[in-house]
Design a protein around this motif. Structure first.
Motif, PDB file in Angstrom:
ATOM      1  N   ALA A   1       9.709  22.006  14.335  1.00  7.99           N
ATOM      2  CA  ALA A   1      10.164  23.394  14.335  1.00  7.99           C
ATOM      3  C   ALA A   1       9.141  24.332  14.953  1.00  7.99           C
ATOM      4  CB  ALA A   1      10.479  23.834  12.904  1.00  7.99           C
TER       5      ALA A   1
ATOM      6  N   ASP B   1       9.382  17.517  12.236  1.00 12.10           N
ATOM      7  CA  ASP B   1      10.068  17.901  11.005  1.00 12.10           C
ATOM      8  C   ASP B   1      11.418  17.198  10.913  1.00 12.10           C
ATOM      9  OD1 ASP B   1       8.317  20.078   9.844  1.00 12.10           O
ATOM     10  OD2 ASP B   1       8.617  20.830  11.877  1.00 12.10           O
TER      11      ASP B   1
ATOM     12  N   MET C   1      15.148  16.442  10.560  1.00 11.89           N
ATOM     13  CA  MET C   1      16.390  17.143  10.852  1.00 11.89           C
ATOM     14  C   MET C   1      17.542  16.155  10.674  1.00 11.89           C
ATOM     15  SD  MET C   1      17.700  19.076  14.339  1.00 11.89           S
ATOM     16  CE  MET C   1      16.784  20.625  14.059  1.00 11.89           C
TER      17      MET C   1
ATOM     18  N   TRP D   1      17.632  21.407   9.612  1.00  9.58           N
ATOM     19  CA  TRP D   1      16.331  20.919   9.194  1.00  9.58           C
ATOM     20  C   TRP D   1      16.313  20.683   7.682  1.00  9.58           C
ATOM     21  CZ3 TRP D   1      15.364  24.623  13.321  1.00  9.58           C
ATOM     22  CH2 TRP D   1      14.612  24.091  14.383  1.00  9.58           C
TER      23      TRP D   1
ATOM     24  N   ASN E   1      11.458  12.972   7.440  1.00  5.34           N
ATOM     25  CA  ASN E   1      12.162  12.784   8.710  1.00  5.34           C
ATOM     26  C   ASN E   1      12.653  11.365   8.970  1.00  5.34           C
ATOM     27  OD1 ASN E   1       9.926  11.246   9.419  1.00  5.34           O
ATOM     28  ND2 ASN E   1       9.158  12.657  10.970  1.00  5.34           N
TER      29      ASN E   1
END
Length: 494
Positions: A57, A70, A72, A89, A128
């Protein structure tokens, strides 16, 4: 195509091999309906495909590793021959802190950790890596182990952390846990750099922690996955470790101890620490398990059979293990795998192991999840392409293994396509193990777009029966699951 677009608050791009092409991040959260379809979406395909993966991000500082992004979640809901896409996210504590600060705050996998800090302490839990459906919600998890984040399966809104019991607070739960659909239980392991180095636990169908057992290891290890059968769990202790001196200085430096055996711990699902039994095998390293089950042999003895995709052990000119080549392959995300089987005799303590397939190079095995923990016939693996660049593994196609006949069917559409892990999705009313579809994201590099491909599981070699065109790029990612329509209905997902 209807599109509900939530603009990102920044637009940036950092040149990096792990942030280009199919790996490039997506900066927007969108909801898109009435998507264009090439072919025909089967009317008997109803449910949701959801996959996790990295999409930073904020611009990373220092060196960026693909694993750093990050978390998602990207989902595609199939209903009555139509498809809806959305992505969001995972709102981890780390991402919230960086959003408030307006910049990246944590070091990545390639960075030196702060003096005196273990990597477990200094790295951000990006959540993640994997996603599972349990107790009406999605669980988003991180490969290094940490808090599990709960997510609403309809909106993909982050609900909070899976900390239903005080004993779960601060526990480093691994990404690769298992859901037993027969009992509704979530079976997990946790690991880290502090004694006892591993735990095994079970969360019931109601979300309550049913058991948590310490698993003593000789030191910090790097397990990745686990297996379950109807009555047991299988935990992994491989001879791949972080160099202790480097770890003490806040750095990663992999070592493979070829004089150590691979060890598997077998523990009754609701057992105690004194019931753990260890079985030793040839030194190898594996990321992902396909399945495990209990089997009675011709002598009436119970064996646990575990099937997975370990790294192939490269050999030097002298025929011995080429340790440096193995470490280079692992460290640069190289792709050289075998389909392999281990057997653990619970009656005699004897072990057997061997290669099932060393011709096709496959990983990310998936099965019909109704067969989790019992003997299955089919696995659906990603066909791994030859490496073109470092740290850019090419998921080049799909392979269906028939474990009963030994046959394998492969589908590879040619250069320019990058696949994702593709779970099995049973068709409505299915009664046979392979009666359904294989569903997964595909990056179409020829058209510069992301798609979802739906393939008949009984005829993998024919390629997709339908291709859903997505409104934005889905960055190359990791693990996924299929949630059946009846599961979504029970969770009251509209």
């Amino acid at each position: 195509m209807g599109l509900d677009h939530i603009p990102a608050d920044q637009d940036w791009f950092v040149p990096n091999a792990s942030m280009a092409g199919p790996f490039a991040p997506t900066h927007s959260e969108v909801v898109a309906q009435d998507l264009q379809v090439i072919g025909d979406l089967p009317a008997d395909l109803n449910g949701m495909y959801v996959r996790n993966g990295p999409s930073p991000a904020h611009a990373p500082h220092g060196k960026y590793h693909w694993f750093d992004g990050d978390g998602m979640l990207h989902s595609v809901r199939f209903q009555g021959g139509r498809a809806t896409y959305r992505n969001r996210w995972v709102q981890t504590d780390g991402l919230k802190a960086e959003t408030e600060a307006g910049q990246s705050l944590w070091p990545g996998l390639k960075e030196r950790m702060p003096e005196g800090a273990l990597p477990d302490d200094a790295m951000k839990n990006t959540s993640n890596t994997d996603v599972k459906f349990h107790n009406g919600t999605l669980y988003s998890m991180w490969y290094r182990g940490g808090a599990v984040y709960t997510v609403d399966p309809g909106s993909l809104t982050t609900l909070g952390k899976l900390e239903t019991d005080p004993r779960l607070v601060g526990l480093q739960i691994s990404a690769h846990s298992r859901v037993d659909e027969a009992t509704g239980e979530f079976v997990f392991f946790a690991y880290g750099n502090r004694h006892p180095y591993m735990h095994h636990g079970v969360i019931g169908a109601d979300g309550a922690l049913k058991s948590l057992v310490p698993v003593e290891l000789p030191g910090p290890r790097l397990p990745h996955d686990m297996a379950i059968t109807r009555n047991y769990s299988v935990l992994h202790d491989f001879p791949l470790i972080n160099n202790p001196e480097a770890l003490a200085r806040g750095r990663y430096s992999l070592e493979f101890r070829q004089d150590w055996p691979t060890r598997f711990a077998v523990i009754p699902r609701h057992g105690t620490a004194d019931q753990i039994r260890w079985f030793e095998f040839q030194p190898r390293y594996m990321l992902h398990v396909a399945n495990a089950w209990e089997e009675v042999n011709a002598q009436g003895e119970t064996e646990i059979v575990m099937l997975g995709t370990p790294y192939a052990n490269p050999r030097g000119y002298d025929g011995g293990l080429d340790v440096q080549r193995l470490l280079f392959t692992i460290g640069t995300q190289g792709t050289d795998y075998e389909l392999y089987q281990w057997r653990m005799n619970l009656t005699t303590g004897a072990t057997r192991e061997g290669i099932v397939d060393d011709i096709l190079n496959t990983e990310f095995p998936m099965i019909n999840t109704r067969y989790q923990g019992v003997k299955n016939r089919y696995t659906y693996n990603v066909l791994m392409g030859r490496p073109r660049t470092l740290e850019q593994p090419h998921f080049a196609g799909l392979v269906k293994y028939d474990l009963q006949t030994g046959a394998a069917l492969a589908y590879h559409p040619g250069e320019g396509y990058w696949f994702s892990e593709a779970p099995f999705a049973p068709r409505d009313g299915a009664t046979e193990e392979d009666d359904g579809y294989v569903v997964g994201f595909v990056w179409n590099g020829l058209a510069n777009r992301s798609e979802v491909w739906v393939t008949d599981a009984r005829d993998i070699a024919k390629g997709p029966v339908a291709r859903v065109i997505l409104p934005q790029r889905v960055p190359h990612g990791f693990h996924s699951c299929w949630v059946r329509d009846d599961q979504l209905s029970a969770a009251r997902v509209a």
